[in-house]
Design a protein around this motif. Sequence first.
Motif, mmCIF file in Angstrom:
data_model
loop_
_atom_site.group_PDB
_atom_site.id
_atom_site.type_symbol
_atom_site.label_atom_id
_atom_site.label_comp_id
_atom_site.label_asym_id
_atom_site.label_seq_id
_atom_site.Cartn_x
_atom_site.Cartn_y
_atom_site.Cartn_z
ATOM 1 N N PHE A 199 -17.821 92.799 76.751
ATOM 2 C CA PHE A 199 -17.727 93.153 78.160
ATOM 3 C C PHE A 199 -19.104 93.505 78.685
ATOM 4 O O PHE A 199 -19.793 94.341 78.135
ATOM 5 N N GLU A 200 -19.529 92.846 79.729
ATOM 6 C CA GLU A 200 -20.818 93.196 80.312
ATOM 7 C C GLU A 200 -20.662 93.258 81.827
ATOM 8 O O GLU A 200 -20.521 92.244 82.484
ATOM 9 N N ARG A 201 -20.610 94.426 82.338
ATOM 10 C CA ARG A 201 -20.569 94.657 83.783
ATOM 11 C C ARG A 201 -19.723 93.639 84.552
ATOM 12 O O ARG A 201 -20.255 92.768 85.229
ATOM 13 N N GLY A 202 -18.445 93.772 84.423
ATOM 14 C CA GLY A 202 -17.555 92.956 85.242
ATOM 15 C C GLY A 202 -17.336 91.557 84.732
ATOM 16 O O GLY A 202 -16.725 90.755 85.414
ATOM 17 N N ALA A 203 -17.868 91.255 83.567
ATOM 18 C CA ALA A 203 -17.631 89.931 83.021
ATOM 19 C C ALA A 203 -17.430 90.058 81.520
ATOM 20 O O ALA A 203 -17.935 90.991 80.892
ATOM 21 N N VAL A 204 -16.684 89.149 80.949
ATOM 22 C CA VAL A 204 -16.463 89.177 79.508
ATOM 23 C C VAL A 204 -16.981 87.870 78.926
ATOM 24 O O VAL A 204 -16.640 86.787 79.406
ATOM 25 N N ARG A 205 -17.829 87.995 77.935
ATOM 26 C CA ARG A 205 -18.314 86.801 77.241
ATOM 27 C C ARG A 205 -17.426 86.594 76.031
ATOM 28 O O ARG A 205 -17.241 87.504 75.230
ATOM 29 N N PHE A 206 -16.922 85.399 75.890
ATOM 30 C CA PHE A 206 -16.096 85.091 74.723
ATOM 31 C C PHE A 206 -16.898 84.212 73.784
ATOM 32 O O PHE A 206 -17.630 83.323 74.228
ATOM 33 N N SER A 207 -16.733 84.485 72.519
ATOM 34 C CA SER A 207 -17.341 83.579 71.557
ATOM 35 C C SER A 207 -16.413 83.456 70.355
ATOM 36 O O SER A 207 -15.546 84.325 70.129
ATOM 37 N N TYR A 208 -16.551 82.366 69.662
ATOM 38 C CA TYR A 208 -15.695 82.124 68.500
ATOM 39 C C TYR A 208 -16.618 81.923 67.310
ATOM 40 O O TYR A 208 -17.392 80.971 67.266
ATOM 41 N N GLU A 209 -16.537 82.851 66.383
ATOM 42 C CA GLU A 209 -17.411 82.808 65.200
ATOM 43 C C GLU A 209 -18.865 82.579 65.616
ATOM 44 O O GLU A 209 -19.525 81.641 65.176
ATOM 45 N N ASP A 210 -19.329 83.460 66.504
ATOM 46 C CA ASP A 210 -20.720 83.470 66.995
ATOM 47 C C ASP A 210 -21.073 82.248 67.837
ATOM 48 O O ASP A 210 -22.231 82.056 68.200
ATOM 49 N N GLN A 211 -20.076 81.429 68.150
ATOM 50 C CA GLN A 211 -20.343 80.267 68.977
ATOM 51 C C GLN A 211 -19.884 80.611 70.384
ATOM 52 O O GLN A 211 -18.698 80.907 70.582
ATOM 53 N N PRO A 212 -20.778 80.658 71.360
ATOM 54 C CA PRO A 212 -20.312 81.052 72.693
ATOM 55 C C PRO A 212 -19.353 80.012 73.268
ATOM 56 O O PRO A 212 -19.576 78.802 73.155
ATOM 57 N N LEU A 213 -18.267 80.503 73.835
ATOM 58 C CA LEU A 213 -17.291 79.619 74.447
ATOM 59 C C LEU A 213 -17.482 79.574 75.952
ATOM 60 O O LEU A 213 -17.195 78.574 76.599
ATOM 61 N N THR A 214 -17.920 80.705 76.497
ATOM 62 C CA THR A 214 -18.021 80.790 77.954
ATOM 63 C C THR A 214 -19.463 80.615 78.377
ATOM 64 O O THR A 214 -20.386 80.798 77.584
ATOM 65 N N SER A 215 -19.646 80.245 79.622
ATOM 66 C CA SER A 215 -20.997 80.226 80.182
ATOM 67 C C SER A 215 -20.951 80.978 81.519
ATOM 68 O O SER A 215 -19.874 81.283 82.024
ATOM 69 N N ASP A 216 -22.069 81.266 82.007
ATOM 70 C CA ASP A 216 -22.204 82.123 83.185
ATOM 71 C C ASP A 216 -21.301 81.629 84.324
ATOM 72 O O ASP A 216 -21.293 80.429 84.583
ATOM 73 N N PRO A 217 -20.527 82.422 85.034
ATOM 74 C CA PRO A 217 -20.414 83.892 84.944
ATOM 75 C C PRO A 217 -19.333 84.376 83.992
ATOM 76 O O PRO A 217 -18.835 85.480 84.165
ATOM 77 N N HIS A 218 -18.948 83.564 82.995
ATOM 78 C CA HIS A 218 -18.006 83.987 81.960
ATOM 79 C C HIS A 218 -16.620 84.327 82.548
ATOM 80 O O HIS A 218 -16.216 83.713 83.524
ATOM 81 N N PHE A 219 -15.962 85.290 81.942
ATOM 82 C CA PHE A 219 -14.647 85.660 82.473
ATOM 83 C C PHE A 219 -14.851 86.783 83.479
ATOM 84 O O PHE A 219 -15.400 87.833 83.136
#
Lengths: 283, 695
Positions: free
Chosen positions: B491-511
Amino acid sequence: MLPSWLMSTGFYSSTEQRRVRNVLRDLVRSRELLLDLIWKDLRVRYRYALMGFVWAVVEPVALMFILTFIFTRIFPRDDPRFAAKLLCGLVFWQFLATSLSEGTRSLVDNRNLVDKVHFPREIIPLATVGNCLVNLAIGFVILLIVHLALRGALGFALVYFPVLFAIQFLLVSGLTMLLSCLHVYYRDVGYIVNVAMIFGFYATPIFYELEMVRARINPAGWLYRLYVLNPMVELVTAYRQVLFENRFPDAALLWWPCAAAAVCLIGGVSIFRRQSPLFADQL
Amino acid sequence: MAIIEVENVGKRYRTKRGGRVLLGRGGLGSMLRGHRTQMFDALKDITFSVDAGESLGIIGANGSGKSTLLKILAGVTIPTTGRVIVHGRVASLLELGAGFHPMLTGRENVYLNAGLLGMRHAQVDAQFDEIVEFSGIGDFIDNPVDTYSSGMHVRIGFAVAAFVNPDIFLVDEVLAVGDEAFQRKCRQKIGELREQGKTIVFVSHDLGTVSAICGRVILLRKGRMITRDSPRETINFYLRQVGAEASIHEFSAGAIDVIVCDGRVSVFHKRKEVSAPAGFQVQVQSMQRWHLSMEADWEIVERHPDGCKARGRMPRLPLTHVWDLRIEDGSVKWTVSMECEENVSAEGIEVNLFLPTRYTDWTYGDLSGAFPELAPSDLTWTPIVSPDLACTEAGALPASGEEALAPVLALVTERKPYARVQWTNSDYVTGCRVLQVGGRVPDVDSPLQKGVHHFATIEIRFQSTAAELLARAQARREERTLTAGGLSAFFERGAVRFSYEDQPLTSDPHFYNSISIGHLWDDGPNLQWASAEKRANRIEVSGESRRFPYRLHWGLEAVAGGIAVDIAIEALEAFDVEEYHASLCLRPEYSRWETAHESGAFPDFDPSQDDWRHVNREYAAGTWAKALSSSLPSVMFEVTSREAPFRMTAINTGYHQNARVLQALRVPEAGPLHLTPGRHPYFRGIVCAGSEVEA
């Protein structure tokens, strides 16, 4: 060819600069510079004068004429060779007087050199003495001419002159170094020397002779003892004995100037050498 | 082989210098009365050696002892302590034509001067024509020197010195005289001498020439020697402390050196400059104009060996900066305060810590990243990370090749509540990374009241390695990270970054989420977020809108198979909401989408497209959407709130944002949603990632 230790090696160590034993070596190494400085002083002295070097002759001759006039016309003497005797005293006295008064100021006058360049500082007062040596040589030639003109004879004893003069030269060199060194620290010294030279002119048998003094004041008294402390008293008398009596001067006259010269030379050179690396800080 | 050896040289003078009189002050009288003259150390403990063929530069302010040192090297005077040994002939150009007698002709002076520099007549004879030609004096050589212009004087002086052929040249500010053509000739000659293997000791205020000529530079400051590893660093160290003596203080402890100079703080660690040339400064905005601390009239009021207190009176504001600097336990502690003589209308205050661009990576609270390269097109300052008021620490990491440069960690320990920490790239010309502490002065604090305001205390630490700084940020990150199986959410200030086994799934602005109120979309990341609270497998965090009267409460929870997201809205007063959504922005590698009603492929990104476009046709309410990729695990976005229907859509963002979006959109059918003060459910859902890969 000079031995290698007298040649410039280009090695410099700040701790060696105050060593008295290096004086002679340093002086020989920079002999050309000494001659250059003497030459420079001569050139500068007569550069913008119309008559140039002629003044070096005219000055002592004029002084001789003035004094001769005073002591033959106003205070008459019955000595036919008075002019020669006067000149004999005058020439050697002038050498001492000008060397001391100009040599004392020489370091301060040449502060632009002392402040900027490294060289044996002894050269500067010695160059002044050397400069006066030129005047002395001219004066000495005039002296011989006047002496011959007054029907004096030039005898074998003339060879004693260099011996006597060597004593005077060392005395003057030593004193000049001592005084010039003092003058760097206390500028009063220059004025004191000037006053002393005026006094010395009368306290030296120039227009009179030592016998006259002996005849007037008690040779055993304190005043006479004080009077003969001036080594020029003995030296001038000795010069006259050589020139006019054509003989080796009385040995009794010589020991005191020798001692004085030795003391002045050793004292002057060693004090000067000890202080010379710091002159630049005081100028 | 060392050609010049200088060992522990010190030079002490009496304070009253020059010729003395017997009776006056400092003369015999004082000596007899027992007055001691005061001593002054012009040089202290100078030790260095110069190898043959090396060029040494000596720099320093006026009165720092440069000329004294050069005089000692030239043998003009001897040191009071220590010794100097020179193996070779020295020509000092201390003052060109020093031995020149104005009444002698140029020719006579050449011989005399060459003699003073140790040359014989025969040698001068051989080179006389060359000397005259180099000097360009021509026929004037037989005129007395006092008819020469000052330029001619220097030219003939330099010509003599250049041709005496010594092993060592001592050059003191000589090139400043003479016209440009002659100066160029001199530099060329000095270059030639260097090539011939001559040793040159060069004293100058012309730092450009010094750095061009000298392979090594010594800085003298108050008679003490300061050296750095390279000429450039030594010169920079000198440049940081140029100014009035009363406004400069240099102090050091351990590996740290600090120079406070006219409203600018320069910090050195292990003799390497950490700060940029601009140093650390403070600026105050008043009446739309920024007033820099360097404009102030500074005075060091307290000097300590490990710190100082400085006061700087601003020229156009009734405000005095009061800085307190101290080195404590290997870190620099800088307290910035202001003393207002009357109320000052200040709109903004910034403490700017300028760092060189050799710092390439940053940490900011729990975040870390790389600074963008500065480009010539950067005409304004650009923030690197969006500021977080809660963040009080930031680090700068040097580029991988810059082992000598220490990683910096800045901690803001005490501060005005509105002083935020921010990383900024300066414009291209300034060329710095700037750590800013400050911000707009809020209305409650404006104007600054008469009196003393403590603004911030900034601690600059050097103890940590780059890896430790990153680990420090990483540890903070853990506070806001949840994992469920291979899936992790941060969770980073109003957005959630998801990753799967250190592989980022989301890109800006994430969830993130967004609410439309009065036709204005208010995005979650723009809210003012408090720090997160983590309890076991649940993170709770709340944020307040800056524009509308509501708060959001996020709850993230790791559940079997995925991360549950629970968002509630708390209205502070009654208002209407037109629509709102929660969106999962995925990486562009996702190529297919599925909803309960249909499925399809994401179209390629269209360079001309700048807005978000729906790719599905059916807008009926649904509960889930899914995205598939050939390289990444499939992502399932499911709505679990049963209170209201959501439309599940797949969206392609614009070309530049370059993301695939699964969106849960709520559009109330019966007109705007009226929220009464109090807490209301907003959205509840779950994000799952599976090993399922597009067939």
